[in-house]
Structure formats: C-alpha cells, structure tokens
Design an enzyme around this catalytic site. Structure first.
Site, PDB file in Angstrom:
ATOM      1  N   HIS A  65       0.604  -1.310   0.258  1.00 44.13           N
ATOM      2  CA  HIS A  65      -0.469  -0.063  -0.041  1.00 44.13           C
ATOM      3  C   HIS A  65       0.679   1.469  -0.023  1.00 44.13           C
ATOM      4  O   HIS A  65       0.621   2.420  -1.212  1.00 44.13           O
ATOM      5  CB  HIS A  65      -1.268  -0.492   1.388  1.00 44.13           C
ATOM      6  CG  HIS A  65      -1.574   1.350   1.764  1.00 44.13           C
ATOM      7  ND1 HIS A  65      -3.084   1.136   1.547  1.00 44.13           N
ATOM      8  CD2 HIS A  65      -1.103   2.691   1.972  1.00 44.13           C
ATOM      9  CE1 HIS A  65      -3.730   2.356   1.704  1.00 44.13           C
ATOM     10  NE2 HIS A  65      -2.799   3.350   2.020  1.00 44.13           N
ATOM     11  N   GLU A  66       2.017   1.687   0.944  1.00 43.81           N
ATOM     12  CA  GLU A  66       3.207   2.731   0.668  1.00 43.81           C
ATOM     13  C   GLU A  66       3.745   2.259  -0.230  1.00 43.81           C
ATOM     14  O   GLU A  66       3.772   3.720  -0.398  1.00 43.81           O
ATOM     15  CB  GLU A  66       3.512   2.539   2.508  1.00 43.81           C
ATOM     16  CG  GLU A  66       3.061   2.676   3.704  1.00 43.81           C
ATOM     17  CD  GLU A  66       2.125   3.454   3.570  1.00 43.81           C
ATOM     18  OE1 GLU A  66       2.196   4.687   3.110  1.00 43.81           O
ATOM     19  OE2 GLU A  66       1.253   3.303   4.380  1.00 43.81           O
ATOM     20  N   HIS A  69       1.935   4.427  -3.242  1.00 47.63           N
ATOM     21  CA  HIS A  69       1.546   5.793  -3.206  1.00 47.63           C
ATOM     22  C   HIS A  69       3.601   6.153  -3.128  1.00 47.63           C
ATOM     23  O   HIS A  69       3.639   7.204  -4.255  1.00 47.63           O
ATOM     24  CB  HIS A  69       1.715   5.899  -1.421  1.00 47.63           C
ATOM     25  CG  HIS A  69       1.118   5.742  -0.657  1.00 47.63           C
ATOM     26  ND1 HIS A  69      -0.482   6.956  -1.234  1.00 47.63           N
ATOM     27  CD2 HIS A  69       0.006   5.477   0.467  1.00 47.63           C
ATOM     28  CE1 HIS A  69      -1.617   6.079  -0.447  1.00 47.63           C
ATOM     29  NE2 HIS A  69      -1.160   5.652   0.724  1.00 47.63           N
TER      30      HIS A  69
END
Length: 201
Positions: A65-66, A69
């Site tokens: 998820h990170e 980003h």
C-alpha cells in the site's frame, strides 16, 4: 541540512527510499500472530506459525500500500524520502513542494487501489488454481483483508487516504487548499464518530 529520518531500522530500499520498520511493528506482528492463533481455539506451535503467516501477509499488504504511494509520487517526479511501517500501519514521505490537487489526490488514492489489486489477484488465483488447505486459506484471508484495508483507507476524512482525496477535490474546486483541508478534517471527525457508533452498535 540533512533530512530528519523516522526512528527505526532500515529493512531495505525501494525506489531509492529506505524502508524503515519501527520496533512497534514487530510488536504488532507478534500480537496479531497470537490473536490469529488463539482464534483457532488452541495456541500451539502450528497455530502460532499460521498466525504469524497471516500477520506477515497483512503487514506485507500494508507495505505494498505504501509502495503504491511512493510509485505515484515518483510518477509525478517527486523524490520519496522514506517508506515507514509503524504500529498502526505506515506512511510514505515525499517532496511536497509546489504540491497540486492532482498530485495530492492521485498519490493518496494509489494506496487503496493497490489493496484492491492485491485482493483481485488473490481471488483470481483462488478461482483459477483452487488451492486447498493452508494455501487457499491464506489467499482467502489476503483477499478479504485487502478489501477491508481499501475500504478503511478510502473513508473520506483526514488522516485517511480518502480524506486527502476529498481535500484535493475541494482544493481544486475552490482553489484554496486550506478549505479542502478544513472540509476533510471535519468530515474525518464525523466519520470517526460514525465508526465508533457503528462498532458499539
């Protein structure tokens, strides 16, 4: 002046940025492993091992998820300074100078989008390969957990990713970032209260 780095140990580098794991992440890993193991009815070496596998898959999903980003930020030419895993999840720091609503919104939505991709891939493997036993259970858990992660993170209130998306929409419409932040913050308070009330109910 050197950049101030979040405390923790560096587990590696992704897209040139250090991946920092805070000690609290390891505590959460152990707690989750125990919770998953005890949910099986008895805590044994086998259930603890399975619990650890499920906990690691959850933290791995948070890491991806990170990373999403970070990929989005790099796509806009932003330098990513660090990717951090913490007790409650993680965060990605990147150069925010001259930030625009588009960069802010797309970078924010990339995280939940990655969770949906992970869930989709896990479900596809389940349907095509139909693995049984532990492999099938882990894949089913990964799909379920990532859908929940996506839903939770897209809630329209700061500090969630959905709050940043809402901030960007209002910012773009009003040409005023402060208004976007204010709206997203107030919606975030409402969402927080709604989640608590729903949980109690």
């Amino acid at each position: 002046m050197s950049e101030r780095r979040t405390s923790g140990f560096v587990a590696g580098r992704i897209l040139g940025a250090p991946v920092i794991v805070q000690p609290s992440t390891l505590v959460m890993l152990a707690v989750l492993a125990y919770i998953f193991a005890s949910a099986a009815g008895q805590t044994t070496a086998r259930t603890l091992s399975i619990g650890l596998l499920l906990a690691a898959s959850l933290i791995g999903s948070v890491l991806l998820h990170e990373v999403a980003h970070a990929i989005a930020a790099r796509a806009f030419g932003r330098k990513v300074s660090e990717i951090v895993l913490t007790l409650w999840g993680g965060h990605t720091s990147f150069d925010a100078s001259g930030l625009t609503p588009l960069v802010n919104g797309v970078t924010a939505v990339a995280g939940p989008a990655m969770n949906l991709v992970i869930a989709g891939v896990a479900r596809l493997v389940l349907q095509m390969a139909n693995p049984g036993g532990l492999t099938g259970s882990v894949l089913a858990y990964v799909a379920w957990a990532n859908v929940l992660l996506a839903i939770f993170n897209i809630l329209p209130g700061i500090p969630m990713d959905g709050g940043r998306v809402l901030e960007s929409i209002v910012w773009s419409a009003t040409r005023n970032r402060n208004k976007g932040t204010l709206v997203a913050a107030w919606v975030g308070r409402f969402v927080a209260v709604a989640v608590v009330v729903y949980s109690l109910g």
